[in-house]
Write a protein that holds these residues in place. Structure first.
Motif, PDB file in Angstrom:
ATOM      1  N   ASN A  76       0.800  -1.227   0.000  1.00 24.06           N
ATOM      2  CA  ASN A  76       0.000   0.000   0.000  1.00 24.06           C
ATOM      3  C   ASN A  76       0.836   1.283   0.000  1.00 24.06           C
ATOM      4  O   ASN A  76       0.290   2.379   0.113  1.00 24.06           O
ATOM      5  N   GLY A  77       2.163   1.136  -0.064  1.00 25.63           N
ATOM      6  CA  GLY A  77       3.021   2.323  -0.109  1.00 25.63           C
ATOM      7  C   GLY A  77       3.048   3.125   1.181  1.00 25.63           C
ATOM      8  O   GLY A  77       3.259   4.342   1.174  1.00 25.63           O
ATOM      9  N   ALA A  78       2.837   2.453   2.320  1.00 26.16           N
ATOM     10  CA  ALA A  78       2.756   3.154   3.604  1.00 26.16           C
ATOM     11  C   ALA A  78       4.144   3.492   4.161  1.00 26.16           C
ATOM     12  O   ALA A  78       5.158   2.953   3.724  1.00 26.16           O
ATOM     13  N   THR A  79       4.150   4.370   5.154  1.00 27.48           N
ATOM     14  CA  THR A  79       5.346   4.685   5.933  1.00 27.48           C
ATOM     15  C   THR A  79       5.170   4.010   7.285  1.00 27.48           C
ATOM     16  O   THR A  79       4.133   4.184   7.925  1.00 27.48           O
ATOM     17  N   GLU A  80       6.164   3.239   7.721  1.00 26.35           N
ATOM     18  CA  GLU A  80       5.959   2.484   8.955  1.00 26.35           C
ATOM     19  C   GLU A  80       7.224   2.373   9.796  1.00 26.35           C
ATOM     20  O   GLU A  80       8.337   2.456   9.296  1.00 26.35           O
ATOM     21  N   VAL A  81       6.989   2.138  11.091  1.00 25.88           N
ATOM     22  CA  VAL A  81       8.085   1.960  12.038  1.00 25.88           C
ATOM     23  C   VAL A  81       8.451   0.478  12.092  1.00 25.88           C
ATOM     24  O   VAL A  81       7.576  -0.393  12.094  1.00 25.88           O
ATOM     25  N   VAL A  82       9.758   0.197  12.114  1.00 26.54           N
ATOM     26  CA  VAL A  82      10.259  -1.154  12.369  1.00 26.54           C
ATOM     27  C   VAL A  82      11.019  -1.075  13.688  1.00 26.54           C
ATOM     28  O   VAL A  82      12.009  -0.358  13.795  1.00 26.54           O
ATOM     29  N   PHE A  83      10.519  -1.756  14.694  1.00 29.00           N
ATOM     30  CA  PHE A  83      11.043  -1.616  16.061  1.00 29.00           C
ATOM     31  C   PHE A  83      11.804  -2.866  16.485  1.00 29.00           C
ATOM     32  O   PHE A  83      11.272  -3.970  16.457  1.00 29.00           O
TER      33      PHE A  83
END
Ligand code: ATP
Ligand code: MG
Length: 643
Positions: free
Chosen positions: A318-325
């Motif tokens: 979906n072309g999202a911006t996300e955090v990888v923790f």
């Protein structure tokens, strides 16, 4: 019990309004092929499919979009380059908040994926090969999965917290000749010797799958041993030369993932490319209501299906911006989640009841001292969320302004199946809600009789959906036996469930966990929720045990809030409490105070172990390889109340 309905705040540009949901759901049921072929247009295809679902549950065979071809790495990465190469894809938040994080645009993610794919290719990985990924929660965990998808290799991600034995059995089970790992991982300030664990796994006496290549990512810089001709540093093999995406048939395997093992030996669930891609793309779009520019954060590990579907495939497609923790909720203190939310202005947070209960136990101050102003939507997955924990999540974390989506699904379902949609539905604390498009839940009694209207029974799904698992790797018979033989012609989830007069679904726990007290069937979730309502109780697990008079008695394991201690007075108080909350029939017979509950590595309570201890039959605990803290079992046996 709390049964209040909360009206969620509708988002101005919300993806789905109440009338739309009803209309779309109707279409998805009446004309599923047309509906899903339309949803399939969310993806780029080499060859667009004309076929919808071709499936049967008796005999079992499932396919979706069979004549289409595509590549999910292209869909998650390459296709965003033309218009959104400079949009942030991943925001990496390291375990140590003082360490420098890193953020990658879609353009940079593309380059990292090429490096990983070229390195895998240099080791000899090709279409159809199984590749075991045993990684910390770092960017390279994500790129390793995408690189496999790019090459058409089948990834099998094994959670980085698993032991060498558990890793060895998973490598063996799918005959994987390649491994991707890191020198070490970091979790809660502790180092995890990943590379050394792989070496130990391969040295297990009964391990005999030859390893053709192991790719090692340098993360902490620790000294590790490398075997000449087998082990390679990513940096030595990586190049950013072009590496085209393999054209995959829709039904080509994408990944194998072992279930959590809550109910027994883990199953190597197999998902294929087209249907899984469409399912994760559509569920992420509608359920998480993601708006361009927002920041999404799923706190799961890529070692679980939640990480596959809602860290890797759903958001990136979906072309999202996300955090990888990389870290854990309790390090450096119990306010870490809210620090991360504030630092990266997280709008949508997706986490698990086990984390919510653990944070709730530590008091509100860790939450209220942080702003959380960016939060807009909260999600829960993994177990039934007790109404009390739901309330805390809604009132304290979300300050009453963020809708909660309680998403019920399984490794086998590929993505969310039952949930309210933000903006479209009212929420009921403790209920997952309504079926997603195309999902036809059915409740049946133990003889398979269909239950209509408001009822309680065993949760089945009667029709296939694109994200459904296709088989258990190498053991189709187990697939058929486990899911399709209990109730002929239906997919049986293994979960018990209640449907109320509004058509909302309430998961009551595993069917195996249902207790029968003097002829009354009771879900464990209900008694547990009543216990957790008590101000001193942090968490509880309830099981049945043989009882001379009642058939089964109610045995409760209880952990208390920080600073509280168990006593005979509290014990009596809790018995009276549950009696008042549910009724005399639910009065606990035995209560054991404990400092912890046995959980899988993904945080689910393993009631089958507690059942054995309650039955005083702790000689045969079954498969305990996915247990998070094996030493706890000894303490539980020590403190058992049924002697
Ligand atoms: P195994 O199949 O090996 O026993 P597992 O079932 O724990 O392991 P998963 O696929 O990770 O493995 O978990 C799916 C299960 O988690 C569901 O069947 C259900 O019992 C529970 N679950 C997940 N989400 C929810 C939810 N929102 N509400 C209630 N239960 C949930
Ligand atoms: Mg399961």
């Amino acid at each position: 019990m709390i049964h209040a309905v909360q009206r969620p705040q509708a988002h101005t540009e919300t993806h789905c309004l109440p009338e739309q949901y009803a209309e779309m759901y109707r279409r998805s049921i009446e004309t599923p092929d047309a509906f899903w072929l339309e949803q399939a247009q969310r993806l780029d295809w080499f060859k667009a499919p004309a076929q919808g679902g071709e499936w049967s549950y008796d005999p079992v065979g499932i396919s979706w979009f069979e004549d289409g071809t595509l590549n999910l790495c292209h869909n998650a990465v390459d296709r965003h380059l033309a218009t959104n190469a400079n949009r942030t894809a991943l925001i990496f938040e390291p375990d140590d908040p003082a360490a420098s994080g890193r953020s990658l645009t879609y353009g940079e993610l593309h380059r990292e994926v090429l490096r990983m794919a070229n390195a895998l290719k240099a080791m000899g990985v090709k279409k159809g090969d199984r590749v075991t990924i045993y990684m910390p929660m770092i960017v390279e965990g994500v790129t390793a999965m995408l690189a496999c998808a790019r090459l058409g290799a089948v990834h099998s991600v094994v959670f980085g917290g698993f032991s060498p034995e558990a890793l060895a059995s998973r490598i063996e089970d799918c005959d994987s000749r390649f491994v991707v790992t890191a020198d070490e991982g970091l979790r809660g300030g502790k180092r995890v010797p990943l590379k050394a664990n792989v070496d130990a796994a391969l040295a297990e006496p009964d391990h005999d799958t030859p390893i053709d290549g192991m790719l090692v990512v340098r993360h902490t810089g620790a000294e590790i041993s490398m075997t000449e001709g087998r082990d390679y540093w990513l940096d030595d093999l990586a190049t950013d030369a072009d590496c085209p995406c393999e054209e995959m048939a829709a039904e080509d395997p994408l990944f194998i993932l072992y279930t959590s093992g809550s109910t027994g030996k883990p199953k190597g669930v197999l998902h294929t490319t087209g249907g899984y891609g469409v399912w994760t793309a559509a569920t992420f779009h509608y359920i998480f209501d993601y708006q361009p520019g927002e920041v999404f954060w799923c706190t799961a590990d890529i070692g679980w299906v939640t990480g596959h579907s809602y860290i890797v495939y759903g958001p990136l497609i979906n072309g999202a911006t996300e955090v990888v923790f990389e870290g854990v909720p309790s390090f450096p203190d119990h306010g870490r989640f809210w620090d991360v939310v504030d630092k990266h202005k997280v709008n949508i947070l997706y986490t698990a009841p086990t984390a919510i209960r653990a944070l709730m136990r530590e008091g509100d101050d860790y939450v209220t001292t942080r702003s959380r102003a960016s939060l807009r939507l909260l999600g829960s997955v993994g177990e039934p969320i007790n109404p009390e924990a739901w309330r805390w999540y809604f009132d304290v974390v979300g300050e009453g302004r963020c809708p909660i989506i309680d998403t019920w699904w399984q490794t086998e379902t590929g993505g969310c199946m039952i949930t309210t949609l933000p903006g479209a539905h009212d929420m009921k604390p403790g209920s997952a809600g309504l079926p997603f498009f195309g999902i036809r839940p059915q409740l049946v009694d133990n003889e398979g009789g269909v239950l209509d209207g408001a009822a309680e029974g065993n949760l089945c799904i009667t029709h296939s959906w694109p994200g459904q698992a296709r088989t258990v790797y190498g053991d189709h018979d187990r697939f058929v036996q486990t899911y399709f033989s209990t109730y002929a012609g239906k997919y049986f989830t293994g979960d018990g469930c209640k449907r109320d007069k509004d058509g909302y679904y309430w998961i009551t726990g595993r069917v195996d966990d249902v207790i029968n007290v003097s002829g009354h069937r009771m879900g464990t979730a209900e008694v547990e929720s009543a216990l957790v309502l008590h101000p001193k109780v942090a968490e509880s697990a309830v099981v049945g045990y043989p009882h001379d008079l009642k058939g089964q008695g109610i045995y409760c394991y209880v952990t208390l809030n920080a600073g509280e201690a168990g006593s005979p007075e509290l014990l009596a108080e809790l018995r009276a409490w549950v009696r008042k909350e549910i009724g005399p029939i639910a009065t606990p017979d035995l209560i054991q105070f404990t400092d912890g509950l046995p959980k899988t590595r993904s945080g689910k309570i393993m009631r089958r172990i507690l059942r054995k201890i309650a039955e005083n039959e702790f000689g045969s605990l079954g498969d305990t390889s996915t247990l998070a803290d094996p030493s706890l079992v000894e303490r539980l046996i020590e403190g058992r109340q049924n002697r």
